[in-house]
Write an enzyme that holds these catalytic residues in place. Structure first.
Site, PDB file in Angstrom:
ATOM      1  N   HIS A   1      -6.958  -0.636   3.524  1.00  0.00           N
ATOM      2  CA  HIS A   1      -6.847   0.702   4.122  1.00  0.00           C
ATOM      3  C   HIS A   1      -8.063   1.561   3.742  1.00  0.00           C
ATOM      4  CE1 HIS A   1      -2.272  -0.085   3.724  1.00  0.00           C
ATOM      5  NE2 HIS A   1      -2.566  -0.188   5.004  1.00  0.00           N
TER       6      HIS A   1
ATOM      7  N   SER B   1       0.258  -4.512   2.475  1.00  0.00           N
ATOM      8  CA  SER B   1       1.065  -3.775   1.499  1.00  0.00           C
ATOM      9  C   SER B   1       2.240  -4.635   1.033  1.00  0.00           C
ATOM     10  CB  SER B   1       1.594  -2.480   2.118  1.00  0.00           C
ATOM     11  OG  SER B   1       0.534  -1.632   2.453  1.00  0.00           O
TER      12      SER B   1
ATOM     13  N   LYS C   1      11.280   0.848   8.896  1.00  0.00           N
ATOM     14  CA  LYS C   1      11.390   0.276   7.552  1.00  0.00           C
ATOM     15  C   LYS C   1      12.121   1.284   6.678  1.00  0.00           C
ATOM     16  CE  LYS C   1       6.787  -1.666   8.075  1.00  0.00           C
ATOM     17  NZ  LYS C   1       5.388  -1.544   7.687  1.00  0.00           N
TER      18      LYS C   1
ATOM     19  N   ARG D   1      -5.989  -7.105  11.459  1.00  0.00           N
ATOM     20  CA  ARG D   1      -6.195  -8.281  10.605  1.00  0.00           C
ATOM     21  C   ARG D   1      -6.058  -9.543  11.436  1.00  0.00           C
ATOM     22  NH1 ARG D   1      -1.706  -6.516   6.452  1.00  0.00           N
ATOM     23  NH2 ARG D   1      -0.778  -6.524   8.504  1.00  0.00           N
TER      24      ARG D   1
HETATM   25  O1  PNS Z   1       1.470   0.716   8.662  1.00  0.00           O
HETATM   26  P1  PNS Z   1       2.451   0.448   9.761  1.00  0.00           P
HETATM   27  O2  PNS Z   1       3.837   0.378   9.219  1.00  0.00           O
HETATM   28  O3  PNS Z   1       2.075  -0.757  10.586  1.00  0.00           O
HETATM   29  O4  PNS Z   1       2.363   1.729  10.744  1.00  0.00           O
HETATM   30  C1  PNS Z   1       3.139   1.807  11.909  1.00  0.00           C
HETATM   31  C2  PNS Z   1       3.063   3.222  12.515  1.00  0.00           C
HETATM   32  C3  PNS Z   1       3.470   4.246  11.501  1.00  0.00           C
HETATM   33  C4  PNS Z   1       1.666   3.499  12.978  1.00  0.00           C
HETATM   34  C5  PNS Z   1       4.039   3.265  13.738  1.00  0.00           C
HETATM   35  O5  PNS Z   1       5.281   2.786  13.362  1.00  0.00           O
HETATM   36  C6  PNS Z   1       4.192   4.669  14.293  1.00  0.00           C
HETATM   37  O6  PNS Z   1       3.302   5.182  14.937  1.00  0.00           O
HETATM   38  N1  PNS Z   1       5.370   5.313  14.025  1.00  0.00           N
HETATM   39  C7  PNS Z   1       5.669   6.651  14.474  1.00  0.00           C
HETATM   40  C8  PNS Z   1       6.682   6.648  15.638  1.00  0.00           C
HETATM   41  C9  PNS Z   1       5.960   6.251  16.904  1.00  0.00           C
HETATM   42  O7  PNS Z   1       5.185   6.995  17.458  1.00  0.00           O
HETATM   43  N2  PNS Z   1       6.188   4.999  17.315  1.00  0.00           N
HETATM   44  C10 PNS Z   1       5.368   4.401  18.367  1.00  0.00           C
HETATM   45  C11 PNS Z   1       5.990   4.479  19.698  1.00  0.00           C
HETATM   46  S1  PNS Z   1       5.768   2.875  20.293  1.00  0.00           S
END
Ligand code: PNS
Length: 165
Positions: free
Chosen positions: A22, A133, A46, A95
């Site tokens: 990150h 992570s 999660k 990745r």
């Molecule tokens: O590090 P991660 O867990 O892969 O991040 C995922 C994240 C936080 C980017 C994604 O889950 C997200 O944008 N969540 C907020 C809710 C949202 O907008 N969902 C996307 C609609 S498809």
């Protein structure tokens, strides 16, 4: 004289915890954008996070003293947050193959929800290709060596959480 407004990129994620992968993405984003907002998502599917949102914010702020990096959290849809922040770009690290399908879906759904927001993918550095992570948490919980995987502040927090074996 140029009067363009600063180009802000939002780098969203769960960052539970923040890894050196990150950190690399943020540093490389700073070479492209004027400002990076590292945005910790509050409402993830999660439900079992290791660190609270407040702890993750504190860790990220310690890792990025650079004034061009703002650490924030958001609730609800990512694209709504991005628009609210006056940004037009979402940065995501990509990745090995496993990330692709999920990232593809996310980027397309976000574009459907907000066509003005573009997702930019930065390929992770080769040394971070298999760093996640989740793996970091597993290694930490089993007493493995975290050198080179996470920033020092995160290593200390993981040792405090799991104990040093
Ligand atoms: O590090 P991660 O867990 O892969 O991040 C995922 C994240 C936080 C980017 C994604 O889950 C997200 O944008 N969540 C907020 C809710 C949202 O907008 N969902 C996307 C609609 S498809």
């Amino acid at each position: 004289m140029s009067t363009r407004s600063p180009q802000i990129a939002v780098y969203p994620g769960s960052f539970d915890p923040i890894t050196n992968g990150h950190v690399d993405i943020v540093n490389r984003s700073l070479a492209i954008f004027d400002q990076v907002v590292l945005a910790v998502a509050e409402n993830l599917r999660k439900t079992t996070s290791l660190f609270s949102v407040e702890e993750r914010l504190e860790q990220a702020r310690a890792v990025f003293p650079d004034p061009r990096v703002e650490v924030d959290s958001f609730h609800g849809l990512l694209v709504d947050y991005v628009v609210r922040r006056g940004a037009r770009v979402v940065v995501r690290g990509l990745r090995a193959l496993a990330d692709f399908e999920y990232e593809f879906q996310l980027a397309h759904m976000n574009r459907r929800l907000a066509p003005s927001v573009e997702t930019v993918f930065l390929m992770t550095g080769d040394k971070d290709f298999f760093l996640s992570s989740s793996l970091v948490k597993e290694v930490a919980s089993l007493g493995g060596d975290l050198t080179g995987l996470v920033p020092e502040v995160v290593r200390t927090a993981l040792h405090a959480r799991f104990g040093r074996k």
